[in-house]
Scaffold this motif. Structure first.
Motif, short mmCIF file in Angstrom:
data_model
loop_
_atom_site.label_atom_id
_atom_site.label_comp_id
_atom_site.label_asym_id
_atom_site.label_seq_id
_atom_site.Cartn_x
_atom_site.Cartn_y
_atom_site.Cartn_z
N LYS A 95 -7.91 7.49 -6.06
CA LYS A 95 -8.18 6.11 -6.45
C LYS A 95 -7.30 5.70 -7.62
O LYS A 95 -7.16 6.43 -8.61
N ASP A 109 -1.43 4.99 7.08
CA ASP A 109 -2.10 4.79 5.79
C ASP A 109 -2.42 6.14 5.15
O ASP A 109 -2.96 7.03 5.80
N TYR A 138 -0.85 0.71 -13.02
CA TYR A 138 -1.97 1.54 -12.57
C TYR A 138 -1.53 2.99 -12.50
O TYR A 138 -0.34 3.29 -12.47
N SER A 175 -8.17 -0.61 -4.45
CA SER A 175 -8.98 -1.82 -4.59
C SER A 175 -8.81 -2.49 -5.96
O SER A 175 -8.89 -3.71 -6.05
N LEU A 176 -8.55 -1.72 -7.01
CA LEU A 176 -8.37 -2.33 -8.33
C LEU A 176 -7.12 -3.20 -8.42
O LEU A 176 -7.03 -4.08 -9.27
N GLY A 196 0.80 -1.22 0.00
CA GLY A 196 0.00 0.00 0.00
C GLY A 196 0.83 1.26 0.00
O GLY A 196 2.05 1.23 -0.20
N ASP A 254 -7.34 4.67 -2.48
CA ASP A 254 -8.14 3.49 -2.80
C ASP A 254 -7.38 2.66 -3.83
O ASP A 254 -7.25 3.04 -4.99
N GLN A 277 -6.36 -5.44 -6.44
CA GLN A 277 -6.80 -6.77 -5.99
C GLN A 277 -5.71 -7.50 -5.20
O GLN A 277 -5.47 -8.69 -5.39
N GLY A 278 -5.06 -6.76 -4.31
CA GLY A 278 -4.05 -7.36 -3.46
C GLY A 278 -2.68 -7.54 -4.09
O GLY A 278 -1.77 -8.06 -3.45
#
Length: 194
Positions: free
Chosen positions: A65, A23, A57, A29-30, A10, A27, A32-33
């Motif tokens: 995001k 943190d 990304y 989330s895309l 992260g 975001d 996916q870990g």
């Protein structure tokens, strides 16, 4: 001024009052870990994130995001391990990938091109571990092999063998190139070959 740290799991920011990293609130989330392998802040202020086996990304300037980086209407290298990201004077991105050579994402045409690491050779098995730009040329290190310089047509114009693993190439304000590996730091001078 925020200090951000891009970690495998992260993005963190430094809390000056508490003197710890927390943190950063992006975001992801895309992803996916997927593990973050490399991040780069473009001159336009966007963050480009390369992952381990899950593509590239982008977090656009001012956004919170991550989005999939798209070129030619498709995700950029959706299953690649991205070892290095850099940007040239035209704002084009250069990405090196584990056992896949060098890729060029043009800022002007949105075209995604592949460049082999060695002129006329299959790049499979070659691991480009670091990249930097040297004027209009791209400099890349292949782990425990050497430092290559490619011109803007993708041809190798110089090669300097190395015995040690090169993990980073960084250009300083005096246009000198510093390389490092697991146990060393040394100065590489493209014209002097040292």
């Amino acid at each position: 001024k925020n200090i951000l740290a891009f970690c495998p799991d992260g993005i963190l920011k430094y809390d000056e009052k508490k003197r710890v990293f927390v943190d950063a609130g992006f975001d992801l989330s895309l992803l996916q870990g997927a593990k973050i392998k490399r991040a780069y802040k473009t001159r336009a202020g966007s963050f480009v994130i390369g992952t381990r086996a899950n593509g590239v990304y982008i977090i656009k300037k001012g956004a919170r995001k991550a989005e999939t980086l798209i070129a030619d209407g498709k995700p950029v290298m959706p299953k690649s391990n991205v070892n290095w990201i850099c940007e040239d004077a035209n704002g084009s991105l250069w990405l090196s990938c584990y056992q896949s050579g060098v890729y060029h994402l043009s800022s002007n045409t949105d075209v995604f091109d592949f460049w082999a690491i060695e002129q006329g050779c299959d790049p499979q098995g070659k691991i480009l571990s670091a990249m930097s730009l040297c004027g209009t040329e791209l400099m890349g290190a292949i782990s425990q092999d050497g430092i290559y310089t490619l011109n803007n047509q993708g041809n190798v114009v110089s090669y300097y063998p190395t015995k040690a693993e090169v993990k980073s190439i960084v250009r300083d304000s005096q246009n000198r190139y510093w390389t490092c590996g697991g146990h060393f730091i040394w100065l590489y001078q493209p014209n002097g070959g040292t």
